[in-house]
Scaffold this motif. Structure first.
Motif, mmCIF file in Angstrom:
data_model
loop_
_atom_site.group_PDB
_atom_site.id
_atom_site.type_symbol
_atom_site.label_atom_id
_atom_site.label_comp_id
_atom_site.label_asym_id
_atom_site.label_seq_id
_atom_site.Cartn_x
_atom_site.Cartn_y
_atom_site.Cartn_z
ATOM 1 N N HIS A 272 0.883 -1.161 0.000
ATOM 2 C CA HIS A 272 0.000 0.000 0.000
ATOM 3 C C HIS A 272 0.928 1.219 0.000
ATOM 4 N N GLU B 271 1.304 4.108 2.719
ATOM 5 C CA GLU B 271 1.558 3.803 4.136
ATOM 6 C C GLU B 271 3.028 4.166 4.384
ATOM 7 N N HIS C 219 3.335 -2.684 7.145
ATOM 8 C CA HIS C 219 2.205 -1.836 6.770
ATOM 9 C C HIS C 219 2.091 -0.694 7.764
ATOM 10 N N GLY C 220 0.985 0.054 7.673
ATOM 11 C CA GLY C 220 0.725 1.145 8.607
ATOM 12 C C GLY C 220 -0.625 1.731 8.283
#
Ligand SMILES: [Zn+2]
Length: 349
Positions: free
Chosen positions: A74, A77, A161-162
């Motif tokens: 993503h 992120e 991720h984040g």
């Protein structure tokens, strides 16, 4: 003369063989022992355009396992992407035992165009289509090559991720339970060594390696222990979030005896047994009432949605008591979008 030439040919074949045995190559990145190399995994064009995924190979001077670190599925992120940029620059191959494969930014189109959640080329999440397809759309072709060139060649894997552009997220890790006691013991040690103090026990991941869906699960269903970690939120690159991910990486590498020193193992993390997603029942303007990381009671109002004239049309309430892992960080709200994720606290497994 003829003998001389034969000897030369033999010698060059011998050295190429030696080089081939010692050099670790992923995509166009080829690193001899004690070297760091960068390059790209070239994803050829298919039904849609080609793409290039940056890859760094840190080939340690000493032998050891192969660890894969992957971020930016993503592409907005950001904290997780910046963390792996720092890891690439910080790691000294002379200090490393084993090899580290780093993909800091899988989804370049998302990053460049500032599109959250999906690859804008085909509209697919780049962490939902593993193990991928050689003849699929760009996300599937990229996932296929990552499975073949990274997952199948590593011994351990971490997926970073984040919180995305619209997610106000507190840091946490996933401990994916595969059902194999030996592998689950290994991944439990890995997630504790990484050091994030909130850990989700994920028991619901697909068991079929041919329908593994997520990157960490693609590794786990192939017998390669893997965890996922998340830090960062709402498009920000906070130094404390980046530090959590960078320090966690080095601590995990110490645990795996890939770096000298002792790991900093989290001693009493908050274990989360179930995650509840609250989805909006109405489109409109979202107003949060709690912060990321807030502990909420079942039934507590955590936010509300108004129409475009300010009239409240939906109240979001916590379906269970627990920790707000993330709450929507922007006013834009569609029906069915996630308002928040609540993690339910459980006993240490
Ligand atoms: Zn993500």
């Amino acid at each position: 003369m003829r003998n001389m030439r034969a000897i030369c040919v033999l010698l060059s074949v011998f050295s190429v063989t030696l080089l081939g045995q010692n050099t670790f190559t992923v995509g166009t990145a080829a690193a001899a022992p004690g070297q760091k190399a960068t390059g790209f995994i070239e994803v050829p064009a298919g039904a849609d355009p080609a793409t290039s995924i940056p890859v760094a190979v840190i080939h340690g001077a000493k032998t050891g396992p192969v660890l894969a670190l992957v971020s930016g599925a993503h592409g907005t992120e950001y904290a997780s992407i910046i963390a792996l940029e720092k890891v690439i620059q910080s790691l000294d191959p002379a200090q490393v035992s084993g090899t580290v494969i780093i993909l800091p930014l899988v989804n370049i189109a998302s990053f460049e165009q500032k599109v959250p959640h999906v690859n804008p080329v085909d509209g697919k999440s780049m962490n939902r289509f593993y193990p991928g397809k050689a003849d699929g759309t760009q996300t599937e072709r990229a996932s296929y090559l990552i499975t073949r060139q990274v997952v199948e060649r590593c011994d351990y894997l971490v997926d970073y991720h984040g919180g995305d552009l619209d997610e106000n997220l507190r840091p946490y890790a996933y401990w994916p339970k595969s059902g194999s006691p030996k592998q689950d013991a290994t991944t439990r040690e890995m997630v504790l060594a990484f050091g994030l103090d909130h850990i989700i026990v994920a028991s619901d991941r697909p068991k079929d390696p041919n329908a593994s869906r997520y990157l960490d699960n693609t590794a786990n269903t192939r017998g390669k222990p893997a965890i996922a970690v998340e830090a960062g939120y709402s498009g920000t690159v906070q130094p404390e979030d980046v530090a959590l991910l960078v320090n966690g990486t080095f601590s995990l590498m110490r645990h795996l005896q890939m770096l000298p020193g002792r790991p900093a193992i989290v001693e009493h993390p908050v274990w989360l047994g179930k995650v509840d997603t609250v989805a909006s029942e109405q489109p409109g303007i979202f107003y949060p009432l709690v912060q990321r990381g807030t502990y909420v009671e079942q039934g507590m109002k955590i936010g509300y949605v108004t129409d475009y004239f300010g009239k409240t049309i939906y109240e979001a309430r916590a379906p269970a008591s627990g920790v707000v892992l993330y709450i929507c960080g922007v006013p834009s709200m569609k029906k069915g979008d996630a308002v928040a994720n609540i993690g339910e606290i459980t006993q240490a497994p």
